[in-house]
Design a protein around this motif. Structure first.
Motif, PDB file in Angstrom:
ATOM      1  N   HIS A  88       0.818  -1.215   0.000  1.00  0.00           N
ATOM      2  CA  HIS A  88       0.000   0.000   0.000  1.00  0.00           C
ATOM      3  C   HIS A  88       0.853   1.265   0.000  1.00  0.00           C
ATOM      4  CE1 HIS A  88      -3.116  -2.886   1.137  1.00  0.00           C
ATOM      5  NE2 HIS A  88      -3.989  -1.992   0.731  1.00  0.00           N
ATOM      6  N   LEU A  89       2.176   1.106   0.015  1.00  0.00           N
ATOM      7  CA  LEU A  89       3.068   2.249  -0.109  1.00  0.00           C
ATOM      8  C   LEU A  89       3.314   2.526  -1.582  1.00  0.00           C
ATOM      9  CD1 LEU A  89       3.436   1.407   2.863  1.00  0.00           C
ATOM     10  CD2 LEU A  89       5.887   1.824   2.617  1.00  0.00           C
ATOM     11  N   LEU A  90       3.770   3.740  -1.873  1.00  0.00           N
ATOM     12  CA  LEU A  90       4.126   4.046  -3.254  1.00  0.00           C
ATOM     13  C   LEU A  90       5.303   3.167  -3.681  1.00  0.00           C
ATOM     14  CD1 LEU A  90       3.816   7.911  -3.719  1.00  0.00           C
ATOM     15  CD2 LEU A  90       2.113   6.140  -4.031  1.00  0.00           C
ATOM     16  N   PRO A  91       5.326   2.741  -4.947  1.00  0.00           N
ATOM     17  CA  PRO A  91       6.397   1.851  -5.415  1.00  0.00           C
ATOM     18  C   PRO A  91       7.798   2.390  -5.141  1.00  0.00           C
ATOM     19  CG  PRO A  91       4.648   1.975  -7.044  1.00  0.00           C
ATOM     20  CD  PRO A  91       4.301   2.980  -5.980  1.00  0.00           C
ATOM     21  N   SER A  92       7.963   3.703  -5.193  1.00  0.00           N
ATOM     22  CA  SER A  92       9.292   4.292  -4.984  1.00  0.00           C
ATOM     23  C   SER A  92       9.786   4.122  -3.547  1.00  0.00           C
ATOM     24  CB  SER A  92       9.263   5.781  -5.336  1.00  0.00           C
ATOM     25  OG  SER A  92       8.278   6.468  -4.570  1.00  0.00           O
ATOM     26  N   ASP A  93       8.861   3.864  -2.588  1.00  0.00           N
ATOM     27  CA  ASP A  93       9.241   3.735  -1.176  1.00  0.00           C
ATOM     28  C   ASP A  93       9.271   2.280  -0.705  1.00  0.00           C
ATOM     29  OD1 ASP A  93       9.364   6.528  -0.869  1.00  0.00           O
ATOM     30  OD2 ASP A  93       7.209   6.640  -0.544  1.00  0.00           O
ATOM     31  N   TYR A 149       7.704   7.816   4.215  1.00  0.00           N
ATOM     32  CA  TYR A 149       7.207   7.191   2.998  1.00  0.00           C
ATOM     33  C   TYR A 149       5.800   7.693   2.706  1.00  0.00           C
ATOM     34  CZ  TYR A 149       5.444   4.351   6.843  1.00  0.00           C
ATOM     35  OH  TYR A 149       4.881   3.946   8.021  1.00  0.00           O
ATOM     36  N   GLN A 150       5.314   7.357   1.526  1.00  0.00           N
ATOM     37  CA  GLN A 150       3.969   7.755   1.111  1.00  0.00           C
ATOM     38  C   GLN A 150       3.072   6.521   1.027  1.00  0.00           C
ATOM     39  OE1 GLN A 150       5.552  10.361  -2.298  1.00  0.00           O
ATOM     40  NE2 GLN A 150       3.634  11.350  -1.778  1.00  0.00           N
ATOM     41  N   VAL A 151       1.844   6.706   1.575  1.00  0.00           N
ATOM     42  CA  VAL A 151       0.865   5.623   1.619  1.00  0.00           C
ATOM     43  C   VAL A 151      -0.328   6.010   0.762  1.00  0.00           C
ATOM     44  CG1 VAL A 151      -0.508   4.137   3.124  1.00  0.00           C
ATOM     45  CG2 VAL A 151       1.609   5.162   3.974  1.00  0.00           C
ATOM     46  N   LYS A 152      -0.869   5.043   0.026  1.00  0.00           N
ATOM     47  CA  LYS A 152      -2.054   5.285  -0.799  1.00  0.00           C
ATOM     48  C   LYS A 152      -3.299   5.179   0.069  1.00  0.00           C
ATOM     49  CE  LYS A 152      -0.536   2.117  -3.591  1.00  0.00           C
ATOM     50  NZ  LYS A 152      -0.395   1.120  -4.679  1.00  0.00           N
ATOM     51  N   SER A 153      -4.099   6.249   0.080  1.00  0.00           N
ATOM     52  CA  SER A 153      -5.326   6.268   0.872  1.00  0.00           C
ATOM     53  C   SER A 153      -6.392   5.400   0.207  1.00  0.00           C
ATOM     54  CB  SER A 153      -5.839   7.708   1.024  1.00  0.00           C
ATOM     55  OG  SER A 153      -7.099   7.728   1.644  1.00  0.00           O
ATOM     56  N   LEU A 154      -7.118   4.620   1.030  1.00  0.00           N
ATOM     57  CA  LEU A 154      -8.179   3.773   0.496  1.00  0.00           C
ATOM     58  C   LEU A 154      -9.434   4.564   0.174  1.00  0.00           C
ATOM     59  CD1 LEU A 154      -7.867   0.664   2.841  1.00  0.00           C
ATOM     60  CD2 LEU A 154      -6.949   0.964   0.554  1.00  0.00           C
ATOM     61  N   ILE A 155      -9.573   5.780   0.771  1.00  0.00           N
ATOM     62  CA  ILE A 155     -10.776   6.585   0.569  1.00  0.00           C
ATOM     63  C   ILE A 155     -10.643   7.484  -0.652  1.00  0.00           C
ATOM     64  CG2 ILE A 155     -12.255   8.364   1.589  1.00  0.00           C
ATOM     65  CD1 ILE A 155     -11.644   7.208   4.308  1.00  0.00           C
ATOM     66  N   GLU A 191       3.840   9.804   5.588  1.00  0.00           N
ATOM     67  CA  GLU A 191       3.835   9.234   6.931  1.00  0.00           C
ATOM     68  C   GLU A 191       5.277   9.041   7.383  1.00  0.00           C
ATOM     69  OE1 GLU A 191       0.580   6.358   8.397  1.00  0.00           O
ATOM     70  OE2 GLU A 191       2.281   5.073   7.882  1.00  0.00           O
ATOM     71  N   GLU A 192       5.507   9.237   8.682  1.00  0.00           N
ATOM     72  CA  GLU A 192       6.827   9.006   9.274  1.00  0.00           C
ATOM     73  C   GLU A 192       6.662   8.001  10.406  1.00  0.00           C
ATOM     74  OE1 GLU A 192      10.718  11.529  10.767  1.00  0.00           O
ATOM     75  OE2 GLU A 192       8.733  12.432  10.949  1.00  0.00           O
TER      76      GLU A 192
END
Length: 415
Positions: free
Chosen positions: A113-118, A141-147, A154-155
């Motif tokens: 659920h994280l961006l591929p780059s992270d 890193y960056q997380v994809k929101s489900l909403i 996020e850290e």
């Protein structure tokens, strides 16, 4: 007979005293038992008080712990290193759309659920702490929101909470927080720094160019003035005077541009709003610039006059800078000056068939000191002055252009 009576009395007294002794012994035993029970109850009471105090202390500690989590807007979680599963215990992050995996979710499923780059960096960091190669986990890193389907920053921090007898991690505890605002501030600071560095570079280039721009007409004025005393022909003298006047105008234009920019930046220029005849300004510009070019300048406007409430000097200055650029960069074809009414606004434009502006330069061309072609004479202030004037008049500026096919510079102002 007397002896029989004495023996009977002795036996009776002996039985009585024996009963009294038994009673005293029983009483003593009862007393000791009561004392023991009282002491036991006292110890139980102290133990119960201690337990209640520990419970109260634990509840107070939990309240403080929960308060800290809420104040810091943290989400707490733990990882089972053996099973490689993650479970979120609490989530006090205010932002909506936070991704919270189900209890016991595999770490690799959560990482997806994280961006591929992270993903690669976070997976490597979690593997290191799960294997005990490091004691601390810290990643942004960056997380994809489900909403919303969008990503958020996020850290996370984590450390080893428990180890087995061999020193291998048995439990990893961590916390996460949203850092979108911090990332926005960082991006804004980086952008501001880059702009400041670019502005500093452009200013240095501007100062170097400025010396050349001022020196060129000044040298012409001084040189032609010196020749006047040795020229005998009236025709040659008249030609020299004309050249001196032309270079005077160039020098005056440069100085006026610097003064205008200085006044605008210092906020010293006040607006004088009056009814302005736009048609009259157009005809004046046509008469002024036509002698300076072999390209025909035409007007696109209705016959009836159009009065706009604006500052005449600022409005004329905008059109003047647009016309100067059109004349400078149009060697053949045509130049057209016109306007269109758009509701409560008027769009004034200058269209030419000159060299055009690349799409990548169409926004930055209105910034200060920007020159697309360093070999073309000019200070790089004209379009930035146009933008500043338009902003003070409550309008916007822009350009539509294609390389090799000309440009259409416009300003949209309230009527």
């Amino acid at each position: 007979m007397t002896e029989i009576i004495l023996d009977t009395l002795f036996d009776t007294l002996t039985g009585v005293f024996s009963s009294i002794q038994v009673m005293w012994i029983v009483a003593a035993l009862l007393f000791v038992f009561l004392i023991f029970q009282i002491f036991k109850q006292y110890r139980n009471r102290k133990s119960l008080q201690n337990e209640l105090w520990e419970i109260d202390k634990m509840m107070q500690s939990n309240i403080e712990y929960e308060f800290v989590l809420k104040a810091m807007r943290l989400a707490t979680w733990h990882i089972d290193p053996k099973m490689r599963t993650i479970t979120f215990d609490n989530d006090y992050r205010e932002d909506t759309g936070n991704y919270i995996p189900d209890a016991g979710t595999n770490i690799n499923d959560w990482i997806l659920h994280l961006l591929p780059s992270d993903q690669r960096v976070v997976r490597k960091a979690l593997d290191d702490i799960c294997l005990g190669d490091t004691d601390v986990f810290h990643q942004q890193y960056q997380v994809k929101s489900l909403i919303s389907g969008q990503s958020y920053w996020e850290e996370s921090y984590a450390t080893i909470g428990d180890r087995d007898g061999d020193g291998n991690p048995m439990k990893i505890v961590g916390a996460s927080m949203r850092i979108d605002n911090r990332k926005e501030m960082e991006s804004a600071l980086i952008l501001a720094r880059n702009r400041a560095e670019e502005s500093d570079r452009l200013k240095s280039a501007f100062l170097a160019n400025m010396g050349h721009e001022i020196r060129t007409p000044l040298n012409a004025i001084v040189g032609f003035a010196d020749l006047l005393s040795v020229v005998n022909s009236d025709e040659d003298r008249q030609q020299l005077i004309q050249e001196i006047q032309n270079n005077n105008q160039k020098l005056l234009h440069i100085i006026n541009g610097l003064v205008s920019m200085s006044e605008i930046e210092a906020g010293a220029r006040s607006l004088s709003v009056n009814a302005v005849d736009l048609n009259a300004i157009f005809r004046e510009m046509q008469e002024r610039f036509q002698p300076n070019t072999d390209v025909p300048i035409s007007l696109c406007m209705p016959e009836t006059e159009l009065l706009v409430h604006s500052d005449k000097d600022a409005l004329s200055n905008i059109i003047e800078h647009y016309m100067q650029n059109a004349v400078k960069f149009t060697m053949s074809g045509s130049i057209t000056l016109g306007y269109d009414l758009e509701g409560e606004q008027v769009r004034i434009w200058v269209k030419d068939t000159g060299r055009g502006v690349a799409e990548t330069d169409q926004e930055r061309i209105f910034e200060r000191f920007v020159k697309i072609d360093e070999y073309v004479p000019g200070t790089g202030l004209g379009l930035s002055v146009v933008k500043s004037h338009a902003s003070h008049l409550g309008g916007t500026v822009g350009v539509e252009s294609e390389l090799g096919k000309g440009s259409r510079f416009w300003v949209l102002l309230p009527v």
